[in-house]
Design an enzyme around this catalytic site. Sequence first.
Site: not given
Ligand code: 3HC
Length: 688
Positions: A60, A99, A102, A122
């Site tokens: 998400a 997400g 998911e 998450e």
């Molecule tokens: N939401 C918004 N922005 C995100 C994001 C997310 N979930 N994941 C990554 N981004 C953005 C980063 O802020 C970054 O933005 P920027 O270029 O403006 O600085 C850009 O995407 C690239 O991210 P990284 O620099 O981290 O790139 P990497 O290639 O090193 O890593 C990744 C990619 C492994 C996807 C890492 O970004 C990551 O771990 N992201 C978070 C994953 C996560 O925690 N997902 C769960 C979200 S909560 C959810 O999904 C709830 C659901 O159950 C409803």
Amino acid sequence: MSVTKRNEADVGYVEIDNPPVNAIGQSVRQGLLDAVRWAEELHLTRVILSGKGRAFAAGADAREFDSAPLEPHLPDVLNAIDESFVPWIAAIDGVALGGGAEIAMACRMRIMSPKSQIGMPEVTLGVIPGAGGTQRLPRLVGLAKALDMISLGKPLNAADALAAKLTHTVEDDPVEEAYMVNTEELGCIVPTWELPAPEHDKELLANARATIAKKSPNQIAPNRAIDVIEAGLSIPFHDALPIERAAFLELKTGEQARALRHIFFAERAAKMPETIKADPVALDHIAVVGGGTMGAGIAYALLNAGLRATILETDEDGVARAQTNVEKVIDASLKRGLISDARAQDHRARFNATTDYTTVGDAMLAIEAAFESMEVKKDVFAKLAMTLPKEAILATNTSYLDINELAATLPDPSRVIGLHFFAPAHIMKLLEIVRGDKTSDAAIATGFALGKALRKIPVLAGVCDGFIGNRILARYREAADTVFMDGSTPWEVDEAMEAFGYAMGPYEAQDLSGLDIAHANRRRQDATRDPNRRYIPIADRMVELGKLGRKTGAGWYRYPGGNGKVDDPIVADLAIEESHLAKRERTDYSGEQITERLVLAMINEAADILDEGIAHNARDIDLVTVFGYGFPRWRGGLMHHADTLSAKAIVARLRELSQEDAVAWKVSPLLERCAERGINLADAAPSK
Ligand code: 3HC
């Protein structure tokens, strides 16, 4: 267009296209929902879902978490996919997280490429899966694996996902493979939501809760996730979803999730300031001066990033010690399975240790990690300046010493910079990049380029005693020693800070690093210390007694037989003696009072650091405290935590404390300004 779709005959191809990592925002959700209806209207026989670029979908869009959720909601979109008469296949090439995972689980099939990962991280953002993950994952992989993946948040690689039956197969080209799937076989796969939930298993649930209590004490989300998984085991799928969603929405706006989101985005915002336009020097061969634990750790980090590293030592014993130290790190990495034998060999081939400075004549960067003495460092820098190319950057890993003084000894001081690593240098993520008055932009660009190559979190700092991190640490220790002398014991202080969220309190931590380092530092500061500032002599007494920490078998604690720590009544008595000598009345501080004093002392110092322009913004201080000093991540770092308390409340309390000691608790002008104007430290501007 965040989601594109096309069909070839009766096969639909849907692609998530929301760079850089296909975060699932409102437009992606709408695009996917439209695609479900589109595929049904066309009576397609399958939809192959993929992600454009390096991710399937990163979860998400966390940037939307601060606002009210917009329709369509992800759980509804995923129900539409799961319940559609057109079977969807997730073709995963890259990460499928949160997400993203998911979505994949709502598809009838999952096919992953070998480099892909799938997981539910998450909890690392302080929330739980909010779109059916807590219900679909146990149905697909069983209760034990689902509890593990969701409560710990660690993703699986493709091979592990295959073993867990989370992916049907692992193929180089998942889209092509999805096309090849037999239509009849695809039609026989039961939609995930229709699968039975696993049996309730008290023991598995209790084990998961016990693991969480150990690994993430204080954190709300992991326990909440287990509760929601458990609730879903005995009720129908569609009754469990609202329970999950309510927990997700509640957590998302809570303090812990806000703090974890703040740190997540702060990490990603840690980049070179845009005002620096110069190019870095070429990073290929790097000289490291000194082969002690720090130098060896730095050298290993360089090797691990594919660079060549040469450790320079003063004599053959030093060379042998450097070789042993680096070999120890290589060996430990091999044992932990972090590198292969071939990689270890490759590291060794790119490593050298020598006394001969001429061997680094081609190095464009040197990192000095020698003994913490200005004279030693001046000597080293003079030698480096004579040997390395004149454009090469000369960095010092000093923790405290004045970089401007060091730079002034060279004909070209602009080459000098601080690169402050944290031990163990190959593991700790923080890199303080210290800019001297004359440091060139090229040197700063090189520091940031190195940080990127080593996958560290770079933070730019100005010159002062201790830079950002150690200057705050000094105040933290001072406040700890003061409550110790005035009434507590080291173990009470440690217990209070552990309850606050540190993995280890200040005394146990100092026993690990050794009391002699801080002692030498205090002697260096003797000449310049403010005579009006109260001096707590207990740490000096400890050093006089030879209690230097774990390395001498005893420090603030005793370690009988080199094992776990034991409280030492002799240490407690030292404080009683010293406070008696100083004619001070002792106070029985509660855990909350101890924590308050230590945390406020750090915040007050950090506010000065920000005000003086030593740190560029509050976010950088958060990164330093979390990634270098163990400040609890789930509190968002020191300044984020301060903002949750409010500058106004902090100033009011500091004023009360200043009645006790006007020097130690002198309120930072920046805090005063924030309190007056009602603004957060995050938005505060330095006065310099
Ligand atoms: N939401 C918004 N922005 C995100 C994001 C997310 N979930 N994941 C990554 N981004 C953005 C980063 O802020 C970054 O933005 P920027 O270029 O403006 O600085 C850009 O995407 C690239 O991210 P990284 O620099 O981290 O790139 P990497 O290639 O090193 O890593 C990744 C990619 C492994 C996807 C890492 O970004 C990551 O771990 N992201 C978070 C994953 C996560 O925690 N997902 C769960 C979200 S909560 C959810 O999904 C709830 C659901 O159950 C409803």
